[in-house]
Design an enzyme around this catalytic site. Structure first.
Site, PDB file in Angstrom:
ATOM      1  N   SER A  45       0.586  -1.098  -0.381  1.00 31.42           N
ATOM      2  CA  SER A  45      -0.054   0.255   0.004  1.00 31.42           C
ATOM      3  C   SER A  45       0.588   1.361  -0.166  1.00 31.42           C
ATOM      4  O   SER A  45       0.610   2.311   0.293  1.00 31.42           O
ATOM      5  CB  SER A  45      -0.910  -0.061   1.297  1.00 31.42           C
ATOM      6  N   ASN A 132      -2.339  -3.651  12.405  1.00 34.08           N
ATOM      7  CA  ASN A 132      -3.796  -2.928  12.833  1.00 34.08           C
ATOM      8  C   ASN A 132      -4.187  -2.387  13.147  1.00 34.08           C
ATOM      9  O   ASN A 132      -5.042  -1.683  12.900  1.00 34.08           O
ATOM     10  CB  ASN A 132      -4.042  -4.369  13.026  1.00 34.08           C
ATOM     11  N   THR A 177     -40.094  24.085 -11.729  1.00 32.54           N
ATOM     12  CA  THR A 177     -40.290  22.832 -11.404  1.00 32.54           C
ATOM     13  C   THR A 177     -40.524  21.691 -13.100  1.00 32.54           C
ATOM     14  O   THR A 177     -41.245  22.744 -13.846  1.00 32.54           O
ATOM     15  CB  THR A 177     -41.537  22.985 -10.633  1.00 32.54           C
ATOM     16  N   HIS A 178     -40.356  20.429 -13.035  1.00 29.33           N
ATOM     17  CA  HIS A 178     -40.013  19.909 -14.147  1.00 29.33           C
ATOM     18  C   HIS A 178     -39.767  20.970 -15.099  1.00 29.33           C
ATOM     19  O   HIS A 178     -39.933  20.507 -16.449  1.00 29.33           O
ATOM     20  CB  HIS A 178     -41.727  19.728 -14.420  1.00 29.33           C
ATOM     21  N   SER A 299     -13.507  26.160 -28.009  1.00 28.05           N
ATOM     22  CA  SER A 299     -13.122  25.016 -28.393  1.00 28.05           C
ATOM     23  C   SER A 299     -11.926  24.825 -29.374  1.00 28.05           C
ATOM     24  O   SER A 299     -11.342  26.390 -29.451  1.00 28.05           O
ATOM     25  CB  SER A 299     -14.640  24.859 -29.515  1.00 28.05           C
ATOM     26  N   LYS A 305     -16.751  30.143 -28.998  1.00 29.22           N
ATOM     27  CA  LYS A 305     -17.046  28.971 -27.553  1.00 29.22           C
ATOM     28  C   LYS A 305     -16.476  29.273 -26.669  1.00 29.22           C
ATOM     29  O   LYS A 305     -15.111  29.917 -26.278  1.00 29.22           O
ATOM     30  CB  LYS A 305     -17.003  27.581 -27.411  1.00 29.22           C
ATOM     31  N   ASN A 307     -16.929  27.373 -23.149  1.00 31.25           N
ATOM     32  CA  ASN A 307     -18.231  26.369 -22.316  1.00 31.25           C
ATOM     33  C   ASN A 307     -18.008  26.488 -21.199  1.00 31.25           C
ATOM     34  O   ASN A 307     -16.765  26.369 -20.377  1.00 31.25           O
ATOM     35  CB  ASN A 307     -17.141  24.786 -23.239  1.00 31.25           C
ATOM     36  N   GLU A 312     -18.823  21.388 -15.515  1.00 31.50           N
ATOM     37  CA  GLU A 312     -19.068  19.500 -15.559  1.00 31.50           C
ATOM     38  C   GLU A 312     -17.994  18.400 -15.378  1.00 31.50           C
ATOM     39  O   GLU A 312     -18.492  17.742 -15.099  1.00 31.50           O
ATOM     40  CB  GLU A 312     -19.292  19.692 -18.043  1.00 31.50           C
ATOM     41  N   TYR A 339      -9.666  -7.793  12.146  1.00 33.20           N
ATOM     42  CA  TYR A 339      -8.440  -7.412  10.353  1.00 33.20           C
ATOM     43  C   TYR A 339      -8.382  -8.286   9.500  1.00 33.20           C
ATOM     44  O   TYR A 339      -8.407  -9.341   9.320  1.00 33.20           O
ATOM     45  CB  TYR A 339      -7.330  -7.213  10.822  1.00 33.20           C
ATOM     46  N   GLN A 344      -6.774  -2.449   3.166  1.00 34.70           N
ATOM     47  CA  GLN A 344      -5.243  -1.546   2.972  1.00 34.70           C
ATOM     48  C   GLN A 344      -6.581  -1.170   1.835  1.00 34.70           C
ATOM     49  O   GLN A 344      -6.634  -0.119   1.287  1.00 34.70           O
ATOM     50  CB  GLN A 344      -5.160  -2.533   2.320  1.00 34.70           C
TER      51      GLN A 344
HETATM   52  N1  ARG Z   1      -1.070  -1.529   4.845  1.00 35.72           N
HETATM   53  C1  ARG Z   1      -2.371  -2.437   5.841  1.00 35.72           C
HETATM   54  C2  ARG Z   1      -3.144  -1.366   5.445  1.00 35.72           C
HETATM   55  O1  ARG Z   1      -3.320  -0.446   4.936  1.00 35.72           O
HETATM   56  C3  ARG Z   1      -1.797  -2.393   6.830  1.00 35.72           C
HETATM   57  C4  ARG Z   1      -1.433  -3.401   8.163  1.00 35.72           C
HETATM   58  C5  ARG Z   1      -1.317  -4.838   7.945  1.00 35.72           C
HETATM   59  N2  ARG Z   1      -1.718  -5.638   8.521  1.00 35.72           N
HETATM   60  C6  ARG Z   1      -2.150  -7.289   8.175  1.00 35.72           C
HETATM   61  N3  ARG Z   1      -1.797  -8.052   9.075  1.00 35.72           N
HETATM   62  N4  ARG Z   1      -1.531  -7.333   7.229  1.00 35.72           N
HETATM   63  O2  ARG Z   1      -4.451  -1.779   6.180  1.00 35.72           O
END
Ligand code: ARG
Length: 512
Positions: A45, A132, A177-178, A299, A305, A307, A312, A339, A344
């Site tokens: 991550s 965790n 409305t509408h 454009s 144009k 825009n 948007e 967990y 993640q």
């Molecule tokens: N990178 C993990 C997350 O975002 C951290 C926790 C990882 N824990 C584990 N038991 N592998 O959740």
């Protein structure tokens, strides 16, 4: 984010550590080293953890201070750890800790510290906790800042709407409305409708904030820990307003992220509606607003144009944020306690949602502040499409004592015949049960006054209506609640900054 080439990382790392490659201290016991790059990247991550790198350092500081206070680690080890943590906080995290060879920033920082100060001290950082509870704490810490900053932007947008509305309490325009002309209103009334909606959106952010700002730290993997830790100490140092008590709930709960994303999706839906309204108003077919050039594009082929592209894109980004919510709900709904690594994958949805929403709100505020509202064009349309017919019928009720349904019928009949004048109404009255309106005092002057859009607005002075005095009352209430929300935000900001300032100070003092 593009991945940094791995030889750059290795040389950076070598610079930092001075002794070549440092392995992931989390992985290198239980598992063999063999892992190809694709798997490493798939698992890591690190790229999304840029959002929580700084938060992780704060969490580490609070944890180490607590471990020392509780006699779980020695002062010399705490000092060595805190010296590096404070330095990293002040200098910024080196790129190397985000190497996707680490499963995440937590492994990256722990490995880095161990490389810098050795295992005797570095190896004590993680006692009594797990990634965790660590990641859940980091997410809440960063999200707390994001929510305060975002709510601040939303209050700013509300203030922009309120102040623009103040200039337009008598600027009549058609209400729809509408998408059909319905009844006259004023630009102020219309803008304050959005200010009221954004006020509720702010309240939803505050509501989420209260549940985000609680500490899961100390829950460890899920079953707490046998070390005599102090969960209160880390929670107070990190500026949390309390604990997520049950340690299993603490690590596995992501409803704080879900409700934040839900609040963001609703907020973006309000923003998207205002954007859509401004897109329609800026069409030459309508011509109610001229947007500032900086929010528009042109454009490549049609030279004339201008825009409303920014609006948007905001409309489309609202769909993206709804998508982040749906993805996050899908990730969480099938997970048993406690967990699971699926969690993640939720975090990037949260950060994308937060990022898109914050920039959208800021940009929308600028659009509102710089827009030129074409009040003459609005006034010209205010009575269009028979939009004062309701007031005409109401006057037949008020002044001539007709039942509302009869009055509605008489006016509808005159409209159908294309004769909304004294003669047409007289004829419609005669055809509707032989009524003579002329004999009750209806003449052309009376009809013209009844069809004046401003007259229609002026009599609608019940609470919340478009009459100037009713709008001014709404405006004052909206403004005072915006000021109250600003006070709350400033108070929370100060409280959080004081806590974090105190934490860093305490960490520094140990190292002196
Ligand atoms: N990178 C993990 C997350 O975002 C951290 C926790 C990882 N824990 C584990 N038991 N592998 O959740």
């Amino acid at each position: 984010m593009d991945p940094v080439p791995s030889d750059t990382l290795i040389s950076l790392w070598a610079d930092v550590v001075g002794s070549g490659m440092v392995r992931d201290v989390v992985r290198n016991g239980r598992l063999s080293e063999e892992r190809d790059e694709e798997i490493a990247r798939y698992l890591s991550s690190s790229w999304a953890d840029r959002w929580i790198g700084e938060a992780d350092l704060l969490v580490d500081m609070a944890h180490v201070l607590m471990l020392q206070e509780q006699g779980i680690i020695e002062a010399s080890h705490a000092r060595a750890l805190l010296r590096e943590l404070v330095r990293l906080y002040e200098e910024g995290l080196p790129e190397a800790v985000f190497d996707p060879d680490f499963e995440d920033i937590h492994a990256g920082i722990e490995s880095y510290l161990t490389g810098m100060i050795g295992t005797e001290a570095g190896g004590r950082l993680h006692v009594g906790r797990s990634r965790n509870d660590e990641v859940a704490t980091c997410l809440r810490l960063r999200l707390r800042d994001e929510l305060l900053a975002l709510a601040d932007e939303v209050v700013g947008l509300r203030e922009a709407l309120i102040s623009t509305a103040s200039d337009h309490v008598t600027s009549v325009m058609p209400g729809f409305t509408h998408m059909q002309h319905a009844q006259p209103t004023t630009l102020a009334h219309h803008l304050l409708a959005y200010a009221a909606a954004f006020e509720r959106d702010t309240a939803r952010l505050f509501d989420a904030y209260g549940r985000v700002n609680r500490s899961p730290l100390g829950a460890a993997a899920f079953a707490s820990t046998g070390y005599p830790i102090s969960r209160e100490s880390t929670a107070v140092r990190l500026g949390f307003s309390g604990l997520l008590v049950n340690s299993m709930d603490a690590v596995s709960a992501r409803d704080f992220a879900l409700e934040t994303l839900a609040a963001l999706a609703v907020l973006m839906t309000t923003a998207s509606r205002l954007a859509e309204e401004l897109v329609i108003w800026s069409s030459p077919l309508v011509g109610f607003v001229v947007l500032d050039d900086r929010y528009c594009s042109t454009s490549s082929i049609m030279p004339q144009k201008k825009n409303p592209d920014t609006l948007e894109l905001l409309r489309a980004r609202s769909a993206s944020v709804s998508g982040e919510l749906v993805a996050a709900l899908g990730i969480v709904k099938g997970l048993p306690q406690a967990y699971n690594r699926d969690l993640q994958q939720l975090s990037p949805h949260l950060w994308r949602g937060v990022g898109e929403t914050r920039s959208s709100v800021r940009i929308l505020k600028g659009v509102v502040e710089t827009a030129r509202f074409m009040t003459e064009r609005m006034a010209a349309e205010a009575g269009g499409g028979g939009s004062t017919a309701t007031e005409l019928a109401d006057r037949l009720v008020r002044e001539f004592g007709l039942p509302f349904r009869t009055a509605h019928h008489v006016v509808a009949r005159a409209v159908r015949e294309g004769r909304l004048d004294a003669d047409g109404l007289e004829e419609a009255g005669r055809e509707t049960g032989g009524l003579s309106l002329a004999s009750r005092g209806l003449d052309q002057g009376w009809v013209e006054q009844a069809l004046d859009p401003l007259e229609s607005v002026l009599v609608r002075r019940n609470p919340g209506g478009p009459a100037p005095e009713a709008v001014e009352e709404q405006r004052d209430e909206l403004a005072s609640r915006a000021a109250r929300d600003r006070d709350f935000l400033a108070h929370e900001r100060r409280r959080v900054d004081r806590a974090i300032g105190g934490l860093i100070q305490a960490a520094r003092e140990v190292t002196e």
